[in-house]
Design a protein around this motif. Sequence first.
Motif, PDB file in Angstrom:
ATOM      1  N   HIS A  98       0.825  -1.210   0.000  1.00  0.00           N
ATOM      2  CA  HIS A  98       0.000   0.000   0.000  1.00  0.00           C
ATOM      3  C   HIS A  98       0.859   1.260   0.000  1.00  0.00           C
ATOM      4  O   HIS A  98       0.519   2.255  -0.656  1.00  0.00           O
ATOM      5  N   VAL A  99       1.974   1.236   0.744  1.00  0.00           N
ATOM      6  CA  VAL A  99       2.862   2.399   0.768  1.00  0.00           C
ATOM      7  C   VAL A  99       3.494   2.603  -0.608  1.00  0.00           C
ATOM      8  O   VAL A  99       3.562   3.727  -1.117  1.00  0.00           O
ATOM      9  N   LYS A 100       3.941   1.520  -1.225  1.00  0.00           N
ATOM     10  CA  LYS A 100       4.553   1.608  -2.552  1.00  0.00           C
ATOM     11  C   LYS A 100       3.557   2.168  -3.565  1.00  0.00           C
ATOM     12  O   LYS A 100       3.893   3.039  -4.381  1.00  0.00           O
ATOM     13  N   ALA A 101       2.314   1.668  -3.529  1.00  0.00           N
ATOM     14  CA  ALA A 101       1.287   2.150  -4.453  1.00  0.00           C
ATOM     15  C   ALA A 101       0.953   3.620  -4.194  1.00  0.00           C
ATOM     16  O   ALA A 101       0.690   4.386  -5.129  1.00  0.00           O
ATOM     17  N   LYS A 102       0.983   4.024  -2.930  1.00  0.00           N
ATOM     18  CA  LYS A 102       0.664   5.413  -2.584  1.00  0.00           C
ATOM     19  C   LYS A 102       1.746   6.362  -3.085  1.00  0.00           C
ATOM     20  O   LYS A 102       1.444   7.461  -3.579  1.00  0.00           O
ATOM     21  N   ILE A 103       3.003   5.949  -2.992  1.00  0.00           N
ATOM     22  CA  ILE A 103       4.098   6.765  -3.519  1.00  0.00           C
ATOM     23  C   ILE A 103       3.920   6.959  -5.024  1.00  0.00           C
ATOM     24  O   ILE A 103       4.067   8.069  -5.552  1.00  0.00           O
ATOM     25  N   LEU A 104       3.582   5.868  -5.711  1.00  0.00           N
ATOM     26  CA  LEU A 104       3.395   5.931  -7.164  1.00  0.00           C
ATOM     27  C   LEU A 104       2.236   6.837  -7.540  1.00  0.00           C
ATOM     28  O   LEU A 104       2.299   7.587  -8.519  1.00  0.00           O
ATOM     29  N   SER A 105       1.148   6.798  -6.761  1.00  0.00           N
ATOM     30  CA  SER A 105      -0.054   7.555  -7.127  1.00  0.00           C
ATOM     31  C   SER A 105       0.028   9.026  -6.738  1.00  0.00           C
ATOM     32  O   SER A 105      -0.568   9.885  -7.395  1.00  0.00           O
ATOM     33  N   GLU A 106       0.776   9.359  -5.676  1.00  0.00           N
ATOM     34  CA  GLU A 106       0.777  10.726  -5.170  1.00  0.00           C
ATOM     35  C   GLU A 106       1.882  11.604  -5.751  1.00  0.00           C
ATOM     36  O   GLU A 106       1.671  12.786  -6.009  1.00  0.00           O
ATOM     37  N   TYR A 107       3.057  11.024  -5.911  1.00  0.00           N
ATOM     38  CA  TYR A 107       4.167  11.852  -6.405  1.00  0.00           C
ATOM     39  C   TYR A 107       4.073  12.029  -7.911  1.00  0.00           C
ATOM     40  O   TYR A 107       3.703  11.123  -8.646  1.00  0.00           O
ATOM     41  N   ARG A 108       4.449  13.188  -8.372  1.00  0.00           N
ATOM     42  CA  ARG A 108       4.462  13.474  -9.796  1.00  0.00           C
ATOM     43  C   ARG A 108       5.892  13.441 -10.305  1.00  0.00           C
ATOM     44  O   ARG A 108       6.853  13.594  -9.555  1.00  0.00           O
ATOM     45  N   ASN A 109       6.046  13.251 -11.625  1.00  0.00           N
ATOM     46  CA  ASN A 109       7.371  13.104 -12.219  1.00  0.00           C
ATOM     47  C   ASN A 109       7.951  14.400 -12.762  1.00  0.00           C
ATOM     48  O   ASN A 109       9.068  14.413 -13.265  1.00  0.00           O
ATOM     49  N   GLU A 110       7.185  15.500 -12.681  1.00  0.00           N
ATOM     50  CA  GLU A 110       7.646  16.737 -13.291  1.00  0.00           C
ATOM     51  C   GLU A 110       8.980  17.223 -12.730  1.00  0.00           C
ATOM     52  O   GLU A 110       9.826  17.743 -13.453  1.00  0.00           O
ATOM     53  N   GLU A 111       9.173  17.043 -11.419  1.00  0.00           N
ATOM     54  CA  GLU A 111      10.413  17.512 -10.790  1.00  0.00           C
ATOM     55  C   GLU A 111      11.630  16.806 -11.392  1.00  0.00           C
ATOM     56  O   GLU A 111      12.639  17.435 -11.718  1.00  0.00           O
ATOM     57  N   GLU A 112      11.529  15.493 -11.555  1.00  0.00           N
ATOM     58  CA  GLU A 112      12.645  14.739 -12.120  1.00  0.00           C
ATOM     59  C   GLU A 112      12.832  15.051 -13.606  1.00  0.00           C
ATOM     60  O   GLU A 112      13.959  15.135 -14.104  1.00  0.00           O
ATOM     61  N   ILE A 113      11.715  15.221 -14.326  1.00  0.00           N
ATOM     62  CA  ILE A 113      11.808  15.577 -15.751  1.00  0.00           C
ATOM     63  C   ILE A 113      12.502  16.932 -15.904  1.00  0.00           C
ATOM     64  O   ILE A 113      13.379  17.112 -16.760  1.00  0.00           O
ATOM     65  N   ALA A 114      12.115  17.904 -15.065  1.00  0.00           N
ATOM     66  CA  ALA A 114      12.729  19.233 -15.121  1.00  0.00           C
ATOM     67  C   ALA A 114      14.222  19.155 -14.804  1.00  0.00           C
ATOM     68  O   ALA A 114      15.042  19.833 -15.429  1.00  0.00           O
ATOM     69  N   SER A 115      14.580  18.310 -13.837  1.00  0.00           N
ATOM     70  CA  SER A 115      15.983  18.147 -13.463  1.00  0.00           C
ATOM     71  C   SER A 115      16.800  17.581 -14.622  1.00  0.00           C
ATOM     72  O   SER A 115      17.909  18.050 -14.909  1.00  0.00           O
ATOM     73  N   LEU A 116      16.246  16.585 -15.312  1.00  0.00           N
ATOM     74  CA  LEU A 116      16.940  16.003 -16.468  1.00  0.00           C
ATOM     75  C   LEU A 116      17.120  17.047 -17.570  1.00  0.00           C
ATOM     76  O   LEU A 116      18.178  17.139 -18.197  1.00  0.00           O
ATOM     77  N   SER A 117      16.075  17.854 -17.787  1.00  0.00           N
ATOM     78  CA  SER A 117      16.147  18.878 -18.825  1.00  0.00           C
ATOM     79  C   SER A 117      17.215  19.916 -18.502  1.00  0.00           C
ATOM     80  O   SER A 117      17.973  20.346 -19.371  1.00  0.00           O
ATOM     81  N   GLU A 118      17.287  20.323 -17.239  1.00  0.00           N
ATOM     82  CA  GLU A 118      18.274  21.327 -16.841  1.00  0.00           C
ATOM     83  C   GLU A 118      19.690  20.785 -16.973  1.00  0.00           C
ATOM     84  O   GLU A 118      20.616  21.497 -17.355  1.00  0.00           O
ATOM     85  N   ALA A 161      -4.697  15.778 -10.593  1.00  0.00           N
ATOM     86  CA  ALA A 161      -3.588  16.560 -11.160  1.00  0.00           C
ATOM     87  C   ALA A 161      -3.893  18.059 -11.151  1.00  0.00           C
ATOM     88  O   ALA A 161      -3.463  18.788 -12.033  1.00  0.00           O
ATOM     89  N   GLY A 162      -4.676  18.507 -10.152  1.00  0.00           N
ATOM     90  CA  GLY A 162      -4.971  19.919 -10.001  1.00  0.00           C
ATOM     91  C   GLY A 162      -6.011  20.470 -10.944  1.00  0.00           C
ATOM     92  O   GLY A 162      -6.257  21.677 -10.959  1.00  0.00           O
ATOM     93  N   VAL A 163      -6.658  19.595 -11.723  1.00  0.00           N
ATOM     94  CA  VAL A 163      -7.611  20.053 -12.745  1.00  0.00           C
ATOM     95  C   VAL A 163      -9.015  20.248 -12.176  1.00  0.00           C
ATOM     96  O   VAL A 163      -9.758  21.129 -12.600  1.00  0.00           O
ATOM     97  N   GLY A 164      -9.402  19.403 -11.213  1.00  0.00           N
ATOM     98  CA  GLY A 164     -10.749  19.478 -10.652  1.00  0.00           C
ATOM     99  C   GLY A 164     -11.714  18.487 -11.260  1.00  0.00           C
ATOM    100  O   GLY A 164     -12.836  18.322 -10.778  1.00  0.00           O
TER     101      GLY A 164
END
Length: 543
Positions: A133-153, A469-472
Amino acid sequence: MTSAIELLINAGKLDANRALELDRYMTDHGRTILQALIEHAGVDRGDVLWAFAAESGFESIPDLAAVRADPNALIKLSKGKAEEWGVIPMSYEGSTLIVAAPMSVAQNPQINENLHLALDGAPYRWVVSTKAHVKAKILSEYRNEEEIASLSETVRGGGTQATEAAERTVSLILEQAVKDGASDIHLDPSERDVFVRYRIDGVMIDRTPLAAGLREAVASVIKIRSNIDVADSRKPADGRLSENIAGRKIDMRVATLPTVWGEKVVMRILDNSTAVRPLTDFAFSEKNAARWRHGFDRPDGMVLVTGPTGSGKSTTLYATLNEISRPEVNIITVEDPVEYRIAHINQVQVNPKAGLTFASALRSILRSDPDVVLIGEIRDLETATIAIEAALTGHLVLTTLHTNSAPQTAVRLVEMGVEPFLAQRLIRRLCPACKVRYEPTRDELAAVGYSTSNPEPHFYRPEGCNKCAGVGYRGRLALHETMVRTPALENALANGANVQTITALAVEDGMIPLRQDGWEKVAQGVTTIPEVLRVVSGEGFTV
């Protein structure tokens, strides 16, 4: 301290006599105490977790998926650290951070030291759940944008090979798109960046852009995975890829298009679970459901789903096929493209270059003794004529047509004997985790012509949270307009009646117009007035 076994007995969760048999069961079957409680004593897994957590002085959360994580708590720990340590920040209790983890992790001195340092000594408290349940919660709650932005930079600064970064970037984009419930991923190149956009519930949403240095590398990675020729970037190309994402096999249809700044890539996510959904998932009103079922619950004739591109026509037909499909029924489809593979159904892919058009494929299909024929779309008079002939000679034909309403379909097919017509639109469903109740004024309702038969309408507006994802909005449902041929309609059609006349007669016969079906769904609290207007008429309305 009271033992877990005593807690379970005192709470009425464990029979005392069964408790006495646990040691023998563990010895005879080589099981742990946890396994013995569940398998032999029949104790609920959540109750076992609660008892052993309480024994060690912890609070437990058996169903972590049902608890919403606070974004202010999540940012206290990066996704990488959360995955490495097997923990997830969930909320605040005053100034104390509540962190979920398996019990073995919560009791681990090294993890506690790591967390203490990561939080700069700020107070925290453990709640325990299962590792899965903890593993699934990490996958569902965290977003990948931070890591994608880091790779781009990193690529922007020239410190990392673009190809290595592109491989990871593509995987992160696909994972996040599936997590967000996107239907399409768009990678649009520009002079300085590659814009990443997801189509979620029919609406384009901007995500973290990629550095221009990743432009060619990302396109190449996707083309290689999709079996598209990497060497030729001067002409459009199509391909297909399969990825294992979050334990699910996800198929995608890929299209590339050369632009002045490089190749645009569009990936259509094909979730086979949508192809096996029951019709009860499609939010048909009771009256529309009965009318639609009457159309296909027969050995012959034709039924049509109409609407613009992306209105869910094919998805509705797939669900209808699943209602019809059984061993004694021979079902053949002709599609362009075949997006979803369905067991026990013969599916034909149109290939105009090889001479296999809708019309030619349909002629061949009719020589293969079908009971039911699904035609992906009627695009020309020849296909329509053959389809009608099939319907009139003992076959049930399911198909789609691009028109805006059921009455317009009737006018276009005036002499084709088609029954019934279903017009459809897809609207976004309010996110149940964050929708907010409100009361619109009478003037606001009057301005859009709102009316409902619901005696107690409930109005909500979108708020936005991690779940959506903040859309509503999260997911979609369909609006329906179902028209059945009647003697009055046939007479009007024969006399060349216009769409307005046909519409009036259909409503008189019980047809519920698309917008009215939308108002009823607003009253049920599952969507909003602006969303109905966006899809049905495009008129403005804000709350």
